[in-house]
Design an enzyme around this catalytic site. Structure first.
Site, PDB file in Angstrom:
ATOM      1  N   ARG A 183       0.836  -1.204   0.000  1.00  0.00           N
ATOM      2  CA  ARG A 183       0.000   0.000   0.000  1.00  0.00           C
ATOM      3  C   ARG A 183       0.869   1.252   0.000  1.00  0.00           C
ATOM      4  NH1 ARG A 183      -0.607   4.621   2.865  1.00  0.00           N
ATOM      5  NH2 ARG A 183      -0.199   3.446   4.787  1.00  0.00           N
ATOM      6  N   CYS A 202       5.217   9.582   0.110  1.00  0.00           N
ATOM      7  CA  CYS A 202       3.895  10.146   0.390  1.00  0.00           C
ATOM      8  C   CYS A 202       3.522  11.069  -0.754  1.00  0.00           C
ATOM      9  CB  CYS A 202       3.896  10.914   1.709  1.00  0.00           C
ATOM     10  SG  CYS A 202       2.301  11.692   2.063  1.00  0.00           S
ATOM     11  N   ASN A 239      10.048   4.326   3.019  1.00  0.00           N
ATOM     12  CA  ASN A 239       9.822   3.874   4.384  1.00  0.00           C
ATOM     13  C   ASN A 239      11.043   3.139   4.925  1.00  0.00           C
ATOM     14  OD1 ASN A 239       6.708   4.149   4.968  1.00  0.00           O
ATOM     15  ND2 ASN A 239       6.895   3.443   2.867  1.00  0.00           N
TER      16      ASN A 239
END
Length: 316
Positions: A32, A258, A267
Site C-alpha cells: 500500500r 507520500c 519507508n
C-alpha cells in the site's frame, strides 16, 4: 547465500534487553504505502504475487491497499480487483485504509475485517491531505469508526506529521498527543505515529512517545511509522523499542513515499529492521532470505534497485 552465511551473529549481542519487547509485530506496508507513489501503474497480478510472497516470508500483517479516491492515488484504483483476487491466509491479516464513509462502504462490500483511518497532527497537512481542518477531521472520522465497530471491524488510526511538517516546521508534542488521544477515544485499537517526511531523531521519538505515556496511553497501543529521508529510520525504531513500543511499520525493500509530501522518501526497509531485530534476539517470525528475494523480485518489476542496505548486501 543466506543471511547466516554472511555474518549475522548466531548468538545475541550483549545489549541491555530489560526494557525491550521480546517480540515485535512488523506491520508491512509495502503493497500500500510502498507502491502508492509509483508513477507507472503496477499490474494487479504483480501486487497479488507481491502479497503472496510477503506472506510466504512469514509476515503476519500485510496492509493490502486503500479505498482512497482513484483521482488522488491512481496507483490504488484497483483496490476492489486486488481484494477480489487475494488469497487470504488464516494466519495473516490484510488491513485496508479508508478515508471516509464512502471508503468504508467499499471496504464492507469487499469483506474487509481490518481498516485504518488516517489523520493529521497539523493544520496544513489536514487541509492538503484530507481537505479538512485539524478539528473538523474528527467529525469525518467519527461515523467511519462508529459504523466499522458496529460491523465488528478493527480500526487502526494513523497520525501523519507527528515529528515535523514541511509547511509548519516542528510539531509540538502536546499537539500530537491531543490528536492521537482523540483518535484512540473514538475507538481505534492502535495508533501509528508517522514521521511522514523523515525528520525525526531518536531523542525526538522518545519525547513524543513519552508525551503519550505521560498522558496515560500504554505503549502497547502505539506503533511507529518512519521514513528514512535523513537515514534515521532504524535508529528511531530502536528508540521506540526502548520506549516499550512493539509494533513497527515498515516496507519491504524500503519502498514508499507520500504523494502529499514531496520531501518524503522511502519507508524504513523491512529487511533492515529484521536484521537489527535478529541481532538483538527479538522475535518477529520473518524469514529474511525469503523477504530479500521478494524485494529483489519486486525491484526487477519496478525497474530499479531496492534502497534497502540489507537487500543490497544479501542480494550480491
Amino acid at each position: 547465500m543466506g543471511a547466516r552465511e554472511v555474518g549475522l551473529p548466531s548468538t545475541v549481542l550483549p545489549v541491555n534487553t530489560e526494557d525491550l519487547p521480546g517480540r515485535v509485530t512488523i506491520w508491512e506496508v509495502g503493497a500500500r504505502d510502498g507502491l502508492q507513489n509509483e508513477q507507472s501503474a503496477v499490474p494487479v497480478e504483480v501486487k497479488l504475487e507481491f502479497l503472496d510472497r510477503l506472506a510466504d516470508s512469514g509476515l503476519s500483517v500485510l496492509e493490502a491497499t486503500s479505498f482512497v479516491h482513484p483521482k488522488w492515488v491512481p496507483q490504488l484504483a484497483d483496490a476492489e480487483d486486488l481484494l477480489a483476487g487475494l488469497t487470504r491466509r488464516p494466519d495473516v491479516i490484510y488491513p485496508v485504509l479508508v478515508p471516509n464513509e464512502r471508503g468504508l462502504d467499499r471496504a464492507l462490500a469487499a469483506g474487509v475485517d481490518h481498516i485504518a483511518i488516517f489523520g493529521s497532527a497539523t493544520e496544513t497537512f489536514a487541509q492538503r491531505n484530507l481537505n479538512s481542518s485539524l478539528d473538523v477531521q474528527f467529525a469525518m472520522f467519527d461515523p467511519v469508526v462508529t459504523r466499522a465497530l458496529e460491523a465488528d471491524m478493527s480500526v487502526r488510526g494513523y497520525v501523519s506529521m507527528c515529528f515535523g511538517d514541511p509547511w509548519e516546521g516542528p510539531v509540538p508534542v502536546q499537539q500530537v498527543v491531543e490528536v492521537g488521544r482523540r483518535m484512540l477515544e473514538m475507538g481505534c485499537w492502535q495508533l501509528s505515529l508517522g514521521d511522514t517526511i523523515g525528520v525525526a531523531t531518536p531523542g525526538h521519538v522518545e519525547a513524543v512517545l513519552g508525551g503519550f505515556i505521560e498522558a496515560g496511553v500504554d505503549p502497547s497501543m502505539l506503533a511507529v511509522h518512519f521514513h528514512d529521508t535523513y537515514g534515521q529510520a532504524l535508529a528511531n525504531s530502536l528508540s521506540a523499542l526502548y520506549c516499550g513500543v512493539s509494533t513497527i511499520d515498515s516496507s519491504a525493500g524500503g519502498l514508499g513515499g507520500c504523494p502529499y509530501a514531496e520531501s518524503a522518501t522511502g519507508n524504513l526497509a523491512t529487511e533492515d529492521l529484521v536484521w537489527m531485530l535478529d541481532g538483538m534476539g527479538i522475535e518477529h517470525g520473518v524469514d529474511l532470505d525469503k523477504l530479500v528475494a521478494t524485494s529483489v523480485w519486486m525491484a526487477e518489476r519496478l525497474g530499479r534497485p531496492s534502497p534497502s542496505r540489507v537487500v543490497q548486501a544479501l542480494a550480491k
